[in-house]
Scaffold this motif. Structure first.
Motif, short mmCIF file in Angstrom:
data_model
loop_
_atom_site.label_atom_id
_atom_site.label_comp_id
_atom_site.label_asym_id
_atom_site.label_seq_id
_atom_site.Cartn_x
_atom_site.Cartn_y
_atom_site.Cartn_z
N GLY A 248 0.84 -1.19 0.00
CA GLY A 248 0.00 0.00 0.00
C GLY A 248 0.87 1.23 0.00
N GLY A 249 0.52 2.21 -0.79
CA GLY A 249 1.28 3.46 -0.84
C GLY A 249 2.74 3.26 -1.20
N GLY A 250 3.01 2.26 -2.02
CA GLY A 250 4.39 2.01 -2.43
C GLY A 250 5.22 1.26 -1.40
N ILE A 251 4.59 0.81 -0.33
CA ILE A 251 5.28 0.08 0.73
C ILE A 251 4.75 -1.34 0.77
CG2 ILE A 251 5.62 -0.07 3.24
CD1 ILE A 251 5.16 2.99 3.32
N SER A 252 5.67 -2.30 0.88
CA SER A 252 5.27 -3.70 1.03
C SER A 252 5.79 -4.24 2.35
CB SER A 252 5.84 -4.55 -0.11
OG SER A 252 5.26 -4.19 -1.33
N VAL A 253 4.97 -5.05 3.00
CA VAL A 253 5.38 -5.74 4.22
C VAL A 253 4.95 -7.20 4.09
CG1 VAL A 253 5.29 -3.70 5.71
CG2 VAL A 253 3.26 -5.14 5.48
N ASP A 254 5.69 -8.06 4.75
CA ASP A 254 5.35 -9.48 4.79
C ASP A 254 4.72 -9.78 6.15
OD1 ASP A 254 6.31 -10.33 2.24
OD2 ASP A 254 8.35 -10.12 3.01
N ILE A 255 3.54 -10.36 6.12
CA ILE A 255 2.85 -10.78 7.34
C ILE A 255 3.19 -12.24 7.57
CG2 ILE A 255 0.61 -11.13 8.43
CD1 ILE A 255 -0.42 -8.76 6.75
N GLN A 256 3.87 -12.50 8.67
CA GLN A 256 4.29 -13.84 9.03
C GLN A 256 3.49 -14.30 10.25
OE1 GLN A 256 6.60 -15.56 7.23
NE2 GLN A 256 6.69 -13.79 5.87
N ILE A 257 2.87 -15.46 10.15
CA ILE A 257 2.06 -16.02 11.23
C ILE A 257 2.56 -17.44 11.46
CG2 ILE A 257 -0.27 -16.61 11.99
CD1 ILE A 257 -1.24 -14.55 9.79
N TYR A 258 2.96 -17.73 12.69
CA TYR A 258 3.53 -19.05 12.98
C TYR A 258 3.34 -19.43 14.44
CZ TYR A 258 7.27 -15.83 14.31
OH TYR A 258 7.98 -14.79 14.85
N ARG A 259 3.56 -20.70 14.72
CA ARG A 259 3.50 -21.21 16.09
C ARG A 259 4.44 -22.40 16.18
NH1 ARG A 259 0.56 -25.92 16.48
NH2 ARG A 259 -0.83 -26.38 14.75
#
Length: 87
Positions: free
Chosen positions: A20-31
């Motif tokens: 969004g808005g030229g910014i990327s993030v990685d959402i990491q979900i783990y256990r």
């Protein structure tokens, strides 16, 4: 017998990249395999991460929390400011 000193990390299928808005993030979900609560971590484009203190009952709840922060505060809240300036 399972070695609890080296548990397996279970990665959620809900992990994703959000842009969004030229910014990327990685959402990491783990256990860890022997735990039921999920950890949420958001990693920016330079590898800096934000790990949520709260654990989540489901991986969907973790994803919902990340998306809620992005919607309420903006995706840039997860990008570390390395410019040396204070806001």
């Amino acid at each position: 017998m399972q070695d609890k000193s080296n548990p397996t990390v279970i990665v959620s299928a809900l992990c994703s990249r959000v842009t969004g808005g030229g910014i990327s993030v990685d959402i990491q979900i783990y256990r860890l395999e022997h735990e039921t609560a999920w950890t949420l971590e958001v990693v920016d484009h330079e590898g800096a991460s934000t790990v949520f203190d709260d654990k989540f009952e489901t991986d969907q709840a973790a994803l919902d929390a990340a998306m809620r922060v992005i919607e309420d505060e903006g995706i840039s809240t997860f990008v570390e400011d390395r410019s040396g300036t204070l806001h």
